[in-house]
Design a protein around this motif. Structure first.
Motif, PDB file in Angstrom:
ATOM      1  N   ARG A 210      12.980  -3.215  53.145  1.00  0.00           N
ATOM      2  CA  ARG A 210      14.132  -2.833  53.999  1.00  0.00           C
ATOM      3  C   ARG A 210      15.651  -3.506  53.747  1.00  0.00           C
ATOM      4  O   ARG A 210      16.609  -2.956  53.633  1.00  0.00           O
ATOM      5  CB  ARG A 210      13.914  -3.027  55.507  1.00  0.00           C
ATOM      6  CG  ARG A 210      14.906  -2.123  56.702  1.00  0.00           C
ATOM      7  CD  ARG A 210      14.593  -0.786  56.679  1.00  0.00           C
ATOM      8  NE  ARG A 210      15.528  -0.061  57.295  1.00  0.00           N
ATOM      9  CZ  ARG A 210      15.518   1.114  57.818  1.00  0.00           C
ATOM     10  NH1 ARG A 210      14.685   1.935  57.249  1.00  0.00           N
ATOM     11  NH2 ARG A 210      16.522   1.519  58.593  1.00  0.00           N
ATOM     12  N   ALA A 211      15.423  -4.930  53.466  1.00  0.00           N
ATOM     13  CA  ALA A 211      16.633  -5.681  52.904  1.00  0.00           C
ATOM     14  C   ALA A 211      17.086  -5.031  51.532  1.00  0.00           C
ATOM     15  O   ALA A 211      18.132  -5.004  51.427  1.00  0.00           O
ATOM     16  CB  ALA A 211      16.228  -7.066  52.952  1.00  0.00           C
ATOM     17  N   ALA A 212      16.043  -4.820  50.735  1.00  0.00           N
ATOM     18  CA  ALA A 212      16.443  -4.288  49.486  1.00  0.00           C
ATOM     19  C   ALA A 212      17.169  -2.872  49.640  1.00  0.00           C
ATOM     20  O   ALA A 212      18.067  -2.422  48.901  1.00  0.00           O
ATOM     21  CB  ALA A 212      15.179  -4.242  48.464  1.00  0.00           C
ATOM     22  N   LEU A 213      16.691  -2.123  50.664  1.00  0.00           N
ATOM     23  CA  LEU A 213      17.012  -0.740  50.708  1.00  0.00           C
ATOM     24  C   LEU A 213      18.707  -0.967  51.259  1.00  0.00           C
ATOM     25  O   LEU A 213      19.426  -0.078  50.712  1.00  0.00           O
ATOM     26  CB  LEU A 213      16.373  -0.215  51.827  1.00  0.00           C
ATOM     27  CG  LEU A 213      17.045   1.179  52.104  1.00  0.00           C
ATOM     28  CD1 LEU A 213      16.750   2.297  50.853  1.00  0.00           C
ATOM     29  CD2 LEU A 213      16.010   1.886  53.161  1.00  0.00           C
ATOM     30  N   ALA A 214      18.916  -1.839  51.997  1.00  0.00           N
ATOM     31  CA  ALA A 214      20.308  -1.913  52.518  1.00  0.00           C
ATOM     32  C   ALA A 214      21.080  -2.467  51.439  1.00  0.00           C
ATOM     33  O   ALA A 214      22.291  -2.162  51.260  1.00  0.00           O
ATOM     34  CB  ALA A 214      20.176  -2.983  53.696  1.00  0.00           C
ATOM     35  N   THR A 215      20.454  -3.519  50.548  1.00  0.00           N
ATOM     36  CA  THR A 215      21.450  -3.806  49.183  1.00  0.00           C
ATOM     37  C   THR A 215      21.784  -2.616  48.228  1.00  0.00           C
ATOM     38  O   THR A 215      22.895  -2.748  48.239  1.00  0.00           O
ATOM     39  CB  THR A 215      20.496  -5.054  48.642  1.00  0.00           C
ATOM     40  OG1 THR A 215      20.331  -6.144  49.526  1.00  0.00           O
ATOM     41  CG2 THR A 215      21.361  -5.495  47.483  1.00  0.00           C
ATOM     42  N   TRP A 216      20.834  -2.063  48.089  1.00  0.00           N
ATOM     43  CA  TRP A 216      21.220  -0.887  47.028  1.00  0.00           C
ATOM     44  C   TRP A 216      21.825   0.359  47.648  1.00  0.00           C
ATOM     45  O   TRP A 216      22.580   0.930  46.787  1.00  0.00           O
ATOM     46  CB  TRP A 216      19.988  -0.612  46.285  1.00  0.00           C
ATOM     47  CG  TRP A 216      19.370  -1.898  45.531  1.00  0.00           C
ATOM     48  CD1 TRP A 216      18.254  -2.785  45.903  1.00  0.00           C
ATOM     49  CD2 TRP A 216      19.896  -2.159  44.280  1.00  0.00           C
ATOM     50  NE1 TRP A 216      18.310  -3.721  44.989  1.00  0.00           N
ATOM     51  CE2 TRP A 216      19.274  -3.453  44.032  1.00  0.00           C
ATOM     52  CE3 TRP A 216      21.051  -1.984  43.498  1.00  0.00           C
ATOM     53  CZ2 TRP A 216      19.476  -4.470  43.033  1.00  0.00           C
ATOM     54  CZ3 TRP A 216      21.434  -2.844  42.412  1.00  0.00           C
ATOM     55  CH2 TRP A 216      20.732  -3.899  42.179  1.00  0.00           C
ATOM     56  N   THR A 217      21.602   0.294  48.723  1.00  0.00           N
ATOM     57  CA  THR A 217      22.314   1.516  49.513  1.00  0.00           C
ATOM     58  C   THR A 217      23.902   1.033  49.607  1.00  0.00           C
ATOM     59  O   THR A 217      24.820   1.902  49.234  1.00  0.00           O
ATOM     60  CB  THR A 217      21.940   1.697  50.989  1.00  0.00           C
ATOM     61  OG1 THR A 217      20.411   2.291  50.961  1.00  0.00           O
ATOM     62  CG2 THR A 217      22.714   2.993  51.708  1.00  0.00           C
ATOM     63  N   GLY A 218      24.351  -0.118  49.783  1.00  0.00           N
ATOM     64  CA  GLY A 218      25.628  -0.917  50.043  1.00  0.00           C
ATOM     65  C   GLY A 218      26.008  -0.780  48.622  1.00  0.00           C
ATOM     66  O   GLY A 218      27.421  -0.877  48.394  1.00  0.00           O
ATOM     67  N   ARG A 219      25.145  -0.886  47.385  1.00  0.00           N
ATOM     68  CA  ARG A 219      25.898  -0.768  46.071  1.00  0.00           C
ATOM     69  C   ARG A 219      25.973   0.953  45.472  1.00  0.00           C
ATOM     70  O   ARG A 219      26.376   0.966  44.477  1.00  0.00           O
ATOM     71  CB  ARG A 219      25.333  -1.805  45.314  1.00  0.00           C
ATOM     72  CG  ARG A 219      25.070  -2.909  45.725  1.00  0.00           C
ATOM     73  CD  ARG A 219      24.380  -3.810  44.427  1.00  0.00           C
ATOM     74  NE  ARG A 219      24.310  -5.434  44.905  1.00  0.00           N
ATOM     75  CZ  ARG A 219      23.611  -6.245  44.319  1.00  0.00           C
ATOM     76  NH1 ARG A 219      22.908  -5.974  43.103  1.00  0.00           N
ATOM     77  NH2 ARG A 219      23.634  -7.466  44.867  1.00  0.00           N
TER      78      ARG A 219
END
Length: 668
Positions: A210-219
């Motif tokens: 979920r943290a990785a999903l937030a990171t790459w959505t934000g990018r």
């Protein structure tokens, strides 16, 4: 409190404004859900928007979720109002792209998705109308992957789709299929996550995914998909949570020098200008004197910020905020405030309008009022490119389509009491130089009647470069004000080329420049007849420039749209000849089950005719997507457009007009 500036985008009728209402209701900003059909939504405030059930102007509302103030910008979905969308793009931190679960990915959806991806704006996708008959999330997810992005991932499923009981069910964190899809998608971007997964699959926990999903959505590399219904509220709470969790809030420094950009201008009840702006850095305060376009400055007399869904007065506003400013009397859309930001709202992300029409007042006495009213509309939408022909007493505007023309007509009648009609809509062409041409006129030498020397060279520039002005003389050889006068006049003159169309993709080099310095008699009286002014350079430049352009030569180009047409396979042989009659050129045709997909190009002036004929040609089953692609040389006789000023190519007429203009000025 952090601020997230969020844009809502969609093809017309996908439910974007209804979703905005539902977000406000779920966030506790409003107590009752507004209706597009009833004309009671918070963001469609114009009478025309309420009557027609479409968004025409972008609107701002706000709500708070998880300690983040979300400024939500609701943008038009109809392609005729794409200029409103363009202005919003420059001020966003994130976006929600709305897709209908029934109609699926539509023409404007593709245009918007490509632009959001190109600009790197973090985007969530919301599939709306799951409660409608014919809703099919699986089909729409396939279209999203095929037509929009391969980096989309659904975060749940729809139960009871196509019924009023339809609801959104998020996948459980330990759902093995969902976990596999997330791992496959995220590890294509995240090498550390891939290494951890290869070393120990169990080490990649749901929380880490979920943290990785937030990171790459934000990018803006991954696009989570939610689904639900704006009408019933299904899935909206989960969307709100995802907005707060997965989209990045804006960043800025309140103590830095002021940096902002104006993305919308409207008139208040007393006729005063109100500028909508995003503050990227610094703080703006009431009574501050701020600098904007071209060295202008003005004192801020009022500031509104969005709080609890509506604008409220404040004494100051810091970075990240969307504000409404009063006091900037001649502000324009796209103007920077203070230090120019990296992404001004005036930057063009979509094609310019390719159509134009002449606006005709039904009462001849209304002509001055018509020009004033259209000038106000041009403040809100600069791309209508208001053009007054003083010679023929005509006013022309640029358009994206026929619906925009109808809206302009209704606005003039309802808001200004001005009944108007329109001439036939025509295609806006452009001219490009085909060779190199140069010309010069010297001060004090016949036939130059002006106190200045100007030499210019015109040559083709790269495609898409517009007009580039270069100095071929030593900087400082003539005053900076004179240089500015020459450059401004070059750009203004090239709005009408040899055949009356705007000249683009060219390089103009100043090869010669000269003037007579300020002269005075022995008793100190300034002698205008012996001293050059910026007006001399302004008046001389069109003669020199058009002479150089004539020697270079130009070619007229027409706008061409790329189209994508889906139609039943059994009608393929019938539709092809019809496309040929409309000058449409198919490039590829692909059989997909019982349907054909035809892709090709069509002149912009024939798109409306194709749209009108499509239902009868395809039994109402065909779907057409089109967007501007490029300009191509006109085939056959080159069209021309009448000039709206005195023609520098007609030297005698031009000089007489300048003489009359100069004589009428008491300061010359």
């Amino acid at each position: 409190m952090q601020t997230l500036n969020l844009g809502i985008f969609a093809h017309v009728d996908a439910g974007k404004t209804s979703l905005t209402e539902r977000l406000l209701l779920s966030a506790g900003v409003i107590d009752e859900l507004g209706s597009v059909d009833a004309g009671s939504t918070r963001t469609d405030t114009m009478a025309l928007e309420r009557q027609r059930g479409i968004t025409i102007r972008s609107a701002v509302v706000s709500f708070v979720v998880a300690g983040v103030t979300v400024n939500l910008i609701d943008t038009p979905g109809h392609p005729d109002f794409i200029a409103e969308v363009e202005r919003a793009l420059g001020v966003l931190d994130g976006a929600v792209l709305v897709v209908s679960a029934v109609e699926g990915v539509q023409a404007q959806t593709r245009v918007l998705a490509r632009t959001l991806r190109r600009l790197g704006i973090p985007t969530l996708i919301f599939v709306n109308k799951v409660d409608r008959a014919g809703a099919d999330l699986g089909r729409v997810l396939g279209q999203i992957g095929d037509r929009l992005t391969s980096a989309a991932v659904a975060l749940g499923r729809v139960l009871a789709a196509g019924t009023p009981a339809a609801r959104w069910a998020p996948f459980a964190p330990d759902d093995p299929d969902h976990r596999a899809r997330l791992v496959d998608l995220l590890t294509t971007h995240d090498d550390a996550l891939l290494a951890a997964y290869v070393a120990n699959e169990r080490a990649v926990t749901p929380a880490r995914l979920r943290a990785a999903l937030a990171t790459w959505t934000g990018r803006a590399r991954v696009h989570p998909v939610h689904a639900g219904s704006a009408i019933t509220g299904a899935g909206v709470d989960d969307l709100i949570a995802a907005i707060a969790e997965l989209l990045p809030a804006g960043e800025g420094d309140d103590d830095a020098p002021l940096s902002g950009t104006v993305f919308k201008v409207e008139r208040g009840p007393a006729g005063e200008k109100i500028a909508y702006a995003r503050i990227f850095a610094g703080t703006v305060r009431v009574r501050d004197r701020i600098r904007y376009r071209g060295g202008h400055d003005a004192r801020i007399t009022g500031i509104d910020v969005y709080d609890g869904g509506a604008p409220v007065p404040r004494d100051l506003a810091g970075s990240g905020r969307i504000v409404r400013l009063r006091g900037l009397t001649d502000v324009r859309v796209g103007d920077p405030l203070g230090v120019a930001p990296d992404r001004p709202a005036g930057r063009h992300h979509f094609a310019p309008p390719t159509l134009e029409t002449v606006v005709v007042p039904e009462r001849a006495a209304d002509r001055p009022a018509l020009h004033a009213a259209l000038a106000q509309l041009a403040e809100q939408d600069p791309l209508i490119n208001l053009r007054q022909d003083d010679l023929r007493q005509e006013i022309a505007v640029s358009l994206y389509g026929e619906v925009q023309k109808e809206v302009i007509q209704a606005t003039l009648a309802d808001d200004h009491g001005l009944p108007v009609s329109f001439r036939e809509t025509t295609t806006v062409c452009v001219e490009r130089p085909v060779g190199v041409g140069a010309a010069v006129e010297w001060i004090g030498r016949e036939p130059n009647p002006f106190l200045g020397t100007v030499g210019l060279r015109v040559e083709p520039g790269p495609l898409g470069s517009g007009v580039e002005f270069r100095l071929g003389i030593e900087l400082g050889s003539i005053p900076l004000a004179f240089l500015k006068a020459i450059e401004e006049t070059v750009r203004e003159t090239l709005r009408q080329g040899l055949r009356g169309w705007e000249v683009i993709d060219c390089v103009v080099t100043l090869t010669h420049g000269g003037y007579w310095a300020r002269q005075s008699h022995s008793h100190g009286v300034f002698d205008k007849s012996m001293s050059s002014t910026a007006g001399d350079l302004r008046n001389l430049t069109p003669l020199v420039l058009m002479a150089a352009l004539s020697r270079a030569g130009t070619r007229v180009h027409e706008p061409v749209h790329r189209f994508r047409l889906d139609l039943p396979a059994d009608l393929f042989g019938t539709v092809l000849p019809a496309l040929a009659r409309l000058d449409a050129v198919p490039h590829t045709s692909t059989l997909r089950g019982a349907a054909y997909l035809i892709e090709g190009e069509v002149p912009a002036g024939r798109v409306h005719a194709l749209e009108q004929r499509l239902p009868s040609l395809t039994r109402g089953e065909g779907t057409l997507e089109s967007e501007f692609d490029h300009y191509r040389p006109v085939r056959g006789p080159e069209p021309s457009r009448p000039r709206w000023d005195h023609d520098p190519l007609n030297r005698k007429e031009y000089l007489l007009a300048v003489a009359r203009r100069v004589t009428a000025r008491p300061d010359r």
